[in-house]
Design an enzyme around this catalytic site. Structure first.
Site, PDB file in Angstrom:
ATOM      1  N   ASP A 107      12.092  -7.534 -18.870  1.00 12.25           N
ATOM      2  CA  ASP A 107      10.825  -7.124 -17.789  1.00 12.25           C
ATOM      3  C   ASP A 107      11.554  -7.183 -16.373  1.00 12.25           C
ATOM      4  OD1 ASP A 107       8.278  -6.319 -16.919  1.00 12.25           O
ATOM      5  OD2 ASP A 107       7.551  -8.233 -17.748  1.00 12.25           O
ATOM      6  N   ASP A 108      10.641  -6.450 -15.394  1.00 10.51           N
ATOM      7  CA  ASP A 108      11.387  -6.422 -14.107  1.00 10.51           C
ATOM      8  C   ASP A 108      11.423  -7.864 -13.561  1.00 10.51           C
ATOM      9  OD1 ASP A 108       8.427  -6.632 -13.008  1.00 10.51           O
ATOM     10  OD2 ASP A 108       8.152  -4.902 -13.948  1.00 10.51           O
ATOM     11  N   GLY A 117      -1.035   1.170  -4.839  1.00  6.63           N
ATOM     12  CA  GLY A 117      -2.333   0.508  -4.539  1.00  6.63           C
ATOM     13  C   GLY A 117      -3.755   1.037  -5.190  1.00  6.63           C
ATOM     14  N   TYR A 122      10.612  -3.373  -8.805  1.00  5.39           N
ATOM     15  CA  TYR A 122       9.433  -3.097  -9.235  1.00  5.39           C
ATOM     16  C   TYR A 122       8.508  -1.906  -8.714  1.00  5.39           C
ATOM     17  CZ  TYR A 122       4.429  -4.231 -10.744  1.00  5.39           C
ATOM     18  OH  TYR A 122       3.323  -4.185 -10.889  1.00  5.39           O
ATOM     19  N   CYS A 149       0.918  -1.222  -0.018  1.00  7.88           N
ATOM     20  CA  CYS A 149      -0.028   0.088   0.112  1.00  7.88           C
ATOM     21  C   CYS A 149       0.847   1.319   0.057  1.00  7.88           C
ATOM     22  CB  CYS A 149      -0.849   0.107   1.281  1.00  7.88           C
ATOM     23  SG  CYS A 149      -1.845  -1.421   1.468  1.00  7.88           S
ATOM     24  N   ASN A 176       1.237   0.030   5.722  1.00 12.01           N
ATOM     25  CA  ASN A 176       1.758  -0.554   4.622  1.00 12.01           C
ATOM     26  C   ASN A 176       2.614  -2.008   5.010  1.00 12.01           C
ATOM     27  OD1 ASN A 176       2.849  -1.301   2.119  1.00 12.01           O
ATOM     28  ND2 ASN A 176       4.488   0.345   2.247  1.00 12.01           N
ATOM     29  N   GLY A 177       2.140  -2.943   4.379  1.00 13.40           N
ATOM     30  CA  GLY A 177       2.844  -4.306   4.747  1.00 13.40           C
ATOM     31  C   GLY A 177       1.851  -5.337   4.984  1.00 13.40           C
TER      32      GLY A 177
END
Ligand code: SF4
Length: 477
Positions: free
Chosen positions: A361-362, A28, A255, A2, A100-101
């Site tokens: 790509d990542d 998010g 990313y 988030c 966040n987590g």
């Protein structure tokens, strides 16, 4: 995963909160919410992007010089607005929290809190557990004369109880704005300030791009296990409460974070170029000689340009992206993800036709996006296609809040690069080596658990399995 933002200043800050949330929207897209405090809490949260969640809402309804904002990417709990953040409780005297987590001992902690405090916790959202754990710890203090020390001791209690990744922001009614990080500092959290005519305004945010957007100056990153309190007089108090070996999520650089953010003193874009340069080593080892390097837009551009530079091969933009479609990784069902990929990318046929193309790509998680990209490039006449992953093979689920929590869905957990190349219909699949990636971060202890299975919080295989089963169950529902 988030995005969080907290501000404490002098004037009403609801507009600034919303403005700031738009610059961390990439963290998010499921829901957004804010809460402000002015004698009481003023809360609104709803599904969707910030713009949708706050459409036609009168900001006069959110007075207060202290507030929190949140953009949600649901990894725990439902995707309903009910489970969105911020979360508010009125005891011991009013607390609001965003985080966040991901809490990994969710079930055990929920049971302990219910039993210890004789309260029924009807929630599937992990922020509610952190908030209740903090409230319960605060309740044991002298609430009439609460000191910063009391608050830090309460954070310490939370850190002892809550396992997982969490960067949390809390409004403590009439006391100030508190930020704290988990003991390993897995998720990013930065402190910034802005001088105004009316005095200093402080902010905490997931990423510094938010500060740039709002005109704040970065002060510093929070350290693992650290708590910082900005009291209502504008004084800063800080303490390392419970710190363990740092394990910053390497995927933030790969990313998740925006390229213009600075985390741990490192610009994310520069990190991606470094990772891309390192990646060239694996291409050389495999004996591949591409004619050009292209990226999967947008997060792979810096890897691709770094790798092209190191190989001495031209970089070209080979895929056009529809910017009005959200990130496919962040979508919650496989069918939606596939549909998003089809709508999102279109090859530049003249660029790739007849060429040996290295497409960077990542990462490769499920392989769905990668397979579709290879198909698009083949249809456009590319002679050979080498699919290059800037991340090492992901072999284990992330239990700390990035949506790759089900091993069954992770392709490299079951197949080697040659088998994956066959599945993608690519001429070769090349991964970054874990050792090479780690060699770039010898001075910054990071979490690499999704590549190695070595979880910094010491999660047992049984706990990882339990989290996977819950994720599978919530996806089915
Ligand atoms: Fe980040 Fe992977 Fe660790 Fe999850 S397991 S926190 S994605 S490095």
């Amino acid at each position: 995963m988030c995005g969080i933002l907290g501000i404490i200043g002098h004037d009403n800050i609801a507009g600034t909160l919303l403005e700031g949330l738009t610059s961390i929207q990439h963290r998010g897209q499921d829901a957004a919410g804010i809460v402000t405090f002015n004698h009481r809490f003023h809360l609104h949260k709803a599904d969707g992007l910030v713009e949708q969640a706050f459409k036609n809402l009168d900001l006069e309804r959110f007075p207060g010089n202290c507030g929190l904002g949140h953009v949600r990417y649901a990894t725990q709990g439902s995707t309903d607005a009910l489970d969105a953040q911020p979360t508010v409780v009125n005891y011991p005297f009013g607390l609001a929290m965003v985080h966040n987590g991901n809490v990994v001992n969710f079930n055990q902690l929920k049971q302990t809190l219910c039993e210890d405090r004789h309260r029924l916790l009807d929630t599937s959202n992990d922020v509610a557990l952190i908030l209740y754990a903090f409230a319960a710890a605060l309740e044991t203090k002298n609430l009439k004369a609460l000191t910063p020390e009391d608050i830090f001791e309460s954070v310490q209690t939370v850190q002892d109880q809550v396992q997982g990744a969490y960067s949390a922001l809390t409004i403590i009614a009439n006391h100030g704005l508190l930020a704290f990080a988990d003991p390993h500092g897995i998720r990013p959290l930065v402190l910034g300030r802005k001088y105004t005519d009316r005095g200093m305004v402080y902010a905490f945010a997931s990423e510094t791009d938010c500060f740039d957007h709002l005109g704040f100056e970065l002060i510093r990153d929070l350290q693992p296990g650290e708590a910082v309190l900005i009291d209502i007089e504008g004084n800063i108090h800080s303490r390392i409460c419970r710190a363990k070996k740092q394990a910053f999520c390497i995927f933030e650089y790969i990313y998740f974070a925006r390229e213009d953010s600075v985390i741990n003193g490192r610009l994310v874009a520069t990190e991606r170029v470094r990772i891309g340069r390192q990646l060239a080593e694996q291409v050389r080892k495999a004996g591949l000689q591409p004619d050009l390097v292209i990226d999967v837009p947008s997060s792979a551009y810096f890897f691709a340009s770094g790798m092209a530079e190191a190989l001495g091969v031209p970089y070209r933009r080979g895929l056009a992206k529809n910017n009005h479609v959200g990130r496919s990784f962040i979508e919650s069902t496989q069918a939606r993800r596939e549909m998003m990929v089809r709508r999102k990318l279109n090859p530049l046929k003249d660029v790739v036709r007849g060429k040996k193309v290295a497409v960077v790509d990542d990462s490769i998680v499920r392989g769905t996006t990668s397979k579709h990209i290879v198909k698009l490039l083949r249809e456009s006449g590319a002679a050979e296609i080498y699919f290059i992953s800037a991340a090492p093979p992901i072999t284990c689920p992330c239990i700390y809040g990035i949506d790759m929590s089900v091993k069954r869905e992770i392709i490299a957990a079951h197949y080697d690069p040659k088998q994956i190349a066959r599945y993608l219909d690519a001429d070769a699949v090349i991964y970054q080596s874990l050792e090479d990636l780690q060699s770039l971060y010898e001075d910054l202890p990071c979490c690499y658990a999704c590549f190695s299975g070595d979880y910094p919080t010491g999660a047992s295989p049984e706990l990882v399995k339990e989290i996977e089963e819950e994720k599978e169950c919530s996806t089915r529902n």
